[in-house]
Write a protein that holds these residues in place. Sequence first.
Motif, PDB file in Angstrom:
ATOM      1  N   LEU A 158      15.711 -52.164  -8.606  1.00 24.64           N
ATOM      2  CA  LEU A 158      14.668 -52.334  -9.620  1.00 24.64           C
ATOM      3  C   LEU A 158      13.585 -53.276  -9.118  1.00 24.64           C
ATOM      4  O   LEU A 158      13.857 -54.253  -8.429  1.00 24.64           O
ATOM      5  N   SER A 159      12.360 -52.985  -9.523  1.00 26.04           N
ATOM      6  CA  SER A 159      11.244 -53.869  -9.174  1.00 26.04           C
ATOM      7  C   SER A 159      11.264 -55.089 -10.092  1.00 26.04           C
ATOM      8  O   SER A 159      11.940 -55.104 -11.127  1.00 26.04           O
ATOM      9  N   ALA A 160      10.508 -56.090  -9.749  1.00 26.90           N
ATOM     10  CA  ALA A 160      10.407 -57.292 -10.576  1.00 26.90           C
ATOM     11  C   ALA A 160       9.860 -56.961 -11.958  1.00 26.90           C
ATOM     12  O   ALA A 160      10.320 -57.506 -12.963  1.00 26.90           O
ATOM     13  N   ASP A 161       8.913 -56.035 -12.030  1.00 30.65           N
ATOM     14  CA  ASP A 161       8.352 -55.617 -13.318  1.00 30.65           C
ATOM     15  C   ASP A 161       9.412 -54.928 -14.183  1.00 30.65           C
ATOM     16  O   ASP A 161       9.477 -55.146 -15.394  1.00 30.65           O
ATOM     17  N   GLU A 162      10.223 -54.088 -13.568  1.00 31.16           N
ATOM     18  CA  GLU A 162      11.280 -53.399 -14.320  1.00 31.16           C
ATOM     19  C   GLU A 162      12.324 -54.393 -14.832  1.00 31.16           C
ATOM     20  O   GLU A 162      12.770 -54.296 -15.977  1.00 31.16           O
ATOM     21  N   ILE A 163      12.683 -55.352 -14.025  1.00 26.75           N
ATOM     22  CA  ILE A 163      13.650 -56.376 -14.449  1.00 26.75           C
ATOM     23  C   ILE A 163      13.065 -57.191 -15.598  1.00 26.75           C
ATOM     24  O   ILE A 163      13.748 -57.478 -16.584  1.00 26.75           O
ATOM     25  N   ALA A 164      11.797 -57.556 -15.509  1.00 30.98           N
ATOM     26  CA  ALA A 164      11.143 -58.311 -16.577  1.00 30.98           C
ATOM     27  C   ALA A 164      11.118 -57.500 -17.873  1.00 30.98           C
ATOM     28  O   ALA A 164      11.344 -58.050 -18.955  1.00 30.98           O
ATOM     29  N   ALA A 165      10.893 -56.190 -17.774  1.00 32.89           N
ATOM     30  CA  ALA A 165      10.867 -55.334 -18.960  1.00 32.89           C
ATOM     31  C   ALA A 165      12.246 -55.274 -19.611  1.00 32.89           C
ATOM     32  O   ALA A 165      12.367 -55.333 -20.834  1.00 32.89           O
ATOM     33  N   VAL A 166      13.288 -55.212 -18.809  1.00 30.30           N
ATOM     34  CA  VAL A 166      14.646 -55.195 -19.351  1.00 30.30           C
ATOM     35  C   VAL A 166      14.955 -56.530 -20.023  1.00 30.30           C
ATOM     36  O   VAL A 166      15.505 -56.571 -21.132  1.00 30.30           O
ATOM     37  N   GLU A 167      14.606 -57.608 -19.378  1.00 26.25           N
ATOM     38  CA  GLU A 167      14.862 -58.946 -19.938  1.00 26.25           C
ATOM     39  C   GLU A 167      14.112 -59.166 -21.247  1.00 26.25           C
ATOM     40  O   GLU A 167      14.600 -59.858 -22.136  1.00 26.25           O
ATOM     41  N   ALA A 168      12.935 -58.562 -21.369  1.00 31.88           N
ATOM     42  CA  ALA A 168      12.126 -58.750 -22.576  1.00 31.88           C
ATOM     43  C   ALA A 168      12.505 -57.773 -23.693  1.00 31.88           C
ATOM     44  O   ALA A 168      12.053 -57.930 -24.827  1.00 31.88           O
TER      45      ALA A 168
END
Length: 97
Positions: free
Chosen positions: A60-70
Amino acid sequence: MTTTVTAAAVSKNFGAYQDAAVRDPVIITKNGRPRTVLLAYEDFVRLSKRDRRVELTADLSADEIAAVEASEMEPGLDHLNDELSGAKGLTAKNAAG
């Protein structure tokens, strides 16, 4: 309503149970235990499409991880957290076991 029948009963009257399976799954038992399920082809196709895809979190990209976390759970699905907690408990118990 799901029907449960013996393998012998299905063998004797397959056509009737085949027709019944178009409406609802038919559980077929052998030696008193559920062994197979007869279901409509459309149900099989629908269930087959629901196979889960598994992806590594490392991919996963950093953006995808951030989206999951949010992300947040939809209202009314809190019971899923209880199921997850129970599964984690079983996993920890099995690992300790």
